[in-house]
Enzyme design. Structure first.
Site, short mmCIF file in Angstrom:
data_model
loop_
_atom_site.label_atom_id
_atom_site.label_comp_id
_atom_site.label_asym_id
_atom_site.label_seq_id
_atom_site.Cartn_x
_atom_site.Cartn_y
_atom_site.Cartn_z
N ASP A 94 29.98 14.16 -4.50
CA ASP A 94 31.20 15.00 -4.44
C ASP A 94 31.02 16.19 -5.39
OD1 ASP A 94 33.68 16.11 -4.23
OD2 ASP A 94 34.74 14.48 -5.22
N HIS A 135 32.30 22.87 -3.00
CA HIS A 135 32.69 23.32 -4.34
C HIS A 135 31.57 23.03 -5.33
CE1 HIS A 135 33.95 19.19 -5.63
NE2 HIS A 135 34.44 19.09 -4.42
N HIS A 193 34.11 10.17 -8.16
CA HIS A 193 35.10 10.37 -9.23
C HIS A 193 35.05 9.29 -10.31
CE1 HIS A 193 38.10 13.37 -7.25
NE2 HIS A 193 36.86 13.61 -6.89
N GLU A 245 37.71 23.04 -7.62
CA GLU A 245 38.39 22.21 -6.60
C GLU A 245 38.98 20.97 -7.23
OE1 GLU A 245 39.08 19.23 -3.46
OE2 GLU A 245 37.81 19.04 -5.21
N GLU A 246 38.30 20.44 -8.23
CA GLU A 246 38.77 19.20 -8.85
C GLU A 246 39.93 19.45 -9.81
OE1 GLU A 246 37.86 16.59 -7.58
OE2 GLU A 246 35.77 16.70 -6.91
N ASP A 254 32.04 22.60 -8.64
CA ASP A 254 32.46 21.86 -9.83
C ASP A 254 32.47 20.36 -9.55
OD1 ASP A 254 34.68 22.49 -8.07
OD2 ASP A 254 35.96 21.48 -9.53
N ASP A 265 34.35 22.17 5.55
CA ASP A 265 34.30 21.88 4.12
C ASP A 265 34.07 20.37 3.97
OD1 ASP A 265 34.50 22.19 1.35
OD2 ASP A 265 36.67 22.52 1.33
ZN LIG Z 1 35.01 17.27 -3.61
#
Ligand SMILES: [Zn+2]
Ligand SMILES: *[C@@H]1O[C@H](CO)[C@@H](O)[C@H](O)[C@H]1NC(C)=O
Ligand SMILES: *[C@@H]1O[C@H](CO)[C@@H](O)[C@H](O)[C@H]1NC(C)=O
Ligand SMILES: *[C@@H]1O[C@H](CO)[C@@H](O)[C@H](O)[C@H]1NC(C)=O
Ligand SMILES: *[C@@H]1O[C@H](CO)[C@@H](O)[C@H](O)[C@H]1NC(C)=O
Ligand SMILES: *[C@@H]1O[C@H](CO)[C@@H](O)[C@H](O)[C@H]1NC(C)=O
Length: 561
Positions: free
Chosen positions: A192, A159, A531, A226-227, A161, A255
């Site tokens: 990530d 992803h 995150h 995705e987030e 984002d 993925d």
């Molecule tokens: Zn991710």
């Protein structure tokens, strides 16, 4: 990606598990005749895993295609320098996503256009050989047609984002600086999952540079939210792919996700996610007569909603279970066989027992509560609203409860349980009750309603991990080849599937193949702070990831089952 509680986390934290771990199955261990209180069949407690348990897949050697060794990615300093620049540049683009902006055409998403420019400059060969489609404005879909249309395409995902930043002042280096300190590349998205995005693209670019023309069609699909649920990006991309190729049309999908590569004693376990828990949010809304708070009823609306939550947290509690179909079983059997000195001495006999709940409970007790939620439905009351003024009785009160549904359950079990628990509470307060669209009376006052708050998701289909499955076995053999040649001390790499407690973009892709692997090929310790503040990635891990994608593509390109 939401990070998963690692199957191995407690093992890693404490080193080898104490051999003195007591037998966890209550008072009576299963005896050799199987007459213990849990034993319903013959169990040999001193037995050990046989040859048929967790056989290692054959190592897949690179094809004779004349291309350079994947070890070059790990050892060539000019490649390392180039990758630092590539990854740093994309980390510098603040491509955050949010649930608060649904319109892909809004200015909020403008940084993704910058990201697309950076990708086009960084990967010129891909951009000249592949067909690029932008789906729902910002989703990226690259296709390089293979020469043999009879081979199902392979699909690589990531992803674009990243999670927004809270306070940039908390960061050691500014979150979108892409600072490289000689080992770590710092910044939001470094691990990530711009690492994955750039590793996949770099592997393909490098193959194209060597004159590769694919035999099997290669598709790369990159969502951009995705987030924040993934619907705008992955949701549209998956639909697009299903319209074009049909159901079960891909050889495999890979993925981000899973638990990467984890050391356990003298072995390393590669742990792709081969399933995901389901998810459902229940919204409980109460409408009740208001009035002055100087003459209140015994229970205000806030009291009643609180009573419901109190009972949801205490009645019909969810229990953990490791059914025969749970993919973690295979991984545990591998540990019992290949890492017996480092896991609970009772592990193998517990796996042979038919007490599926006892096994899950014992593992949760032994390895920590975080492990529990790989096997158990979770429940968390996360939102509550009600009341407007200190002298007025609340009239509209609501609460939202988040559930992550274990593999042995489904969302209807969660709904029915809520109905069972709320019904008597509604009755005791003389309230009417409707649930999930039925029982609606039209009368809105003195009424409780429970409904789905967002789109519910069942537990994902489990991707095959059987040693007899050729596709899984080949991917496992590639993983062994790549990491056994990179890791020091000739460590054996054992590939086992597990489930994820969170959901990735793959939840939109179930129809496209049964082989979905959520696997960030990253060694334990090679990334930090996903995150949160000071997210960073060891560049060595990034380079190893490129080697993995490079070998995966080569290994499947001309292969026929
Ligand atoms: Zn991710
Ligand atoms: C790729 O192949 C498909 C058929 O599988 C065809 O429809 C499409 O036009 C091809 N694309 C390119 C760019 O050749
Ligand atoms: C929950 O209650 C609050 C306060 O009454 C209200 O603003 C909100 O719209 C309600 N949420 C839903 C989803 O109905
Ligand atoms: C319950 O409510 C109904 C109408 O809403 C009313 O007729 C009845 O008397 C109430 N019963 C009690 C026990 O309060
Ligand atoms: C690793 O294995 C290779 C081939 O089996 C051997 O030549 C080498 O000495 C081994 N290295 C170590 C550190 O054990
Ligand atoms: C998958 O296929 C089913 C059955 O045709 C369909 O209902 C569903 O919308 C498809 N898409 C996804 C994302 O599951």
């Amino acid at each position: 990606m939401r990070l998963v509680p690692a199957l191995f986390a407690p093992v890693l934290a404490t080193g080898a598990l104490a051999r003195s771990v007591s037998y966890p199955f209550g008072q009576t261990p299963i005896d050799k005749q199987g007459n213990g209180h849990h034993g319903h069949h013959n169990i040999d407690i001193v037995g050990s895993p046989g040859d048929d348990v967790c056989p290692l897949p054959p190592i897949v050697t690179p094809p004779n295609d004349g291309f350079h060794s994947s070890l070059d990615f790990v050892h060539d300093s000019s490649i390392r320098q180039r990758q630092v620049e590539r990854l740093s540049r994309v980390v510098q683009v603040p491509s955050t996503s949010t649930e608060l902006e649904d319109d892909p055409w809004s200015d909020y998403y403008a940084p993704f256009l910058d990201l697309h420019d950076v990708l086009a400059e960084s990967f010129p060969l891909l951009h000249s050989y592949a067909k690029l489609e932008k789906v729902n404005r910002l989703g990226l879909l690259y296709t390089i047609n293979g020469s043999n249309p009879a081979l199902k395409p392979m699909l690589l995902m990531a992803h674009q984002d990243v999670v927004p930043i809270d306070d940039p002042n908390d960061w050691t280096y500014p979150p979108f600086s892409g600072h490289f300190d000689g080992q770590w590349l710092w910044g939001r998205g470094a691990s990530d999952c711009k690492n994955t995005l750039i590793a996949e693209l770099s592997a393909v670019e490098d193959l194209l540079k060597q004159g590769w023309t694919p035999t099997r069609t290669l598709v790369l699909s990159f969502g951009y939210d995705e987030e924040s649920k993934g619907e705008k990006g992955a949701g549209h991309l998956a639909q697009h792919l299903e319209n074009r190729y049909g159901k079960d049309s891909f050889e495999f999908i890979i993925d981000e996700g899973g638990m990467g590569l984890l050391p356990l004693g003298d072995k390393v376990y590669a742990v792709p996610g081969v399933g995901e828990k389901g998810a459902i949010d229940l919204h409980i809304a109460l409408s009740i007569a208001g009035g002055h708070s100087s003459v209140p009823p015994a229970h205000t609306g806030i009291g009643i909603i609180s009573e419901i939550i109190y009972h949801l947290e205490r009645e019909q509690l969810f229990t953990p279970r490791l059914d025969l179909s749970h993919p973690a079983r295979h991984g545990l059997a591998c540990q019992a066989k290949h890492s017996a000195d480092y896991v609970e001495p009772w592990l193998w006999s517990a796996l042979e027992s038919s007490d599926f709940a006892g096994l899950a409970e014992a593992l949760a007790a032994s390895r920590g509560e975080r492990m529990r939620f790989l096997y158990q439905t979770s429940q968390a009351a996360d939102l509550i609203n009600g009341g407007v003024k200190i002298n007025a009785l609340p009239e509209k009160i609501n609460a939202t409860v988040n559930y992550r549904v274990a593999l042995h359950e489904n969302t209807d079990i969660v709904r029915q349980r809520a109905i069972d628990i709320i019904t008597p509470i509604a009755k005791s307060h003389n309230l009417t009750f409707s649930a999930f669209g039925s029982g609606k009376t039209g009368e809105s006052n003195n009424h409780i309603d429970v409904s789905d708050f967002s789109l519910a998701l069942e537990p994902a289909p489990i991707s095959p991990t059987s040693p007899s499955d050729a596709v899984w076995t080949r991917m496992s053999g590639v993983t062994r080849q790549v990491f056994e040649s990179i890791l020091p001390f000739n460590q054996t790499v054992i590939v086992t599937g597990d489930v994820m407690t969170g959901n990735t973009d793959t939840r939109f892709y179930w129809n496209l193949t049964r082989n979905i692997w959520r696997f960030s090929p990253m060694r334990y310790g090679g990334s930090a702070n996903i995150h949160t503040v000071d997210e960073k990635l060891d560049i060595a891990v990034h380079l190893e990831g490129i080697a993995f994608y490079y070998e995966l593509i080569r290994a499947f390109d001309t292969w026929e089952e």
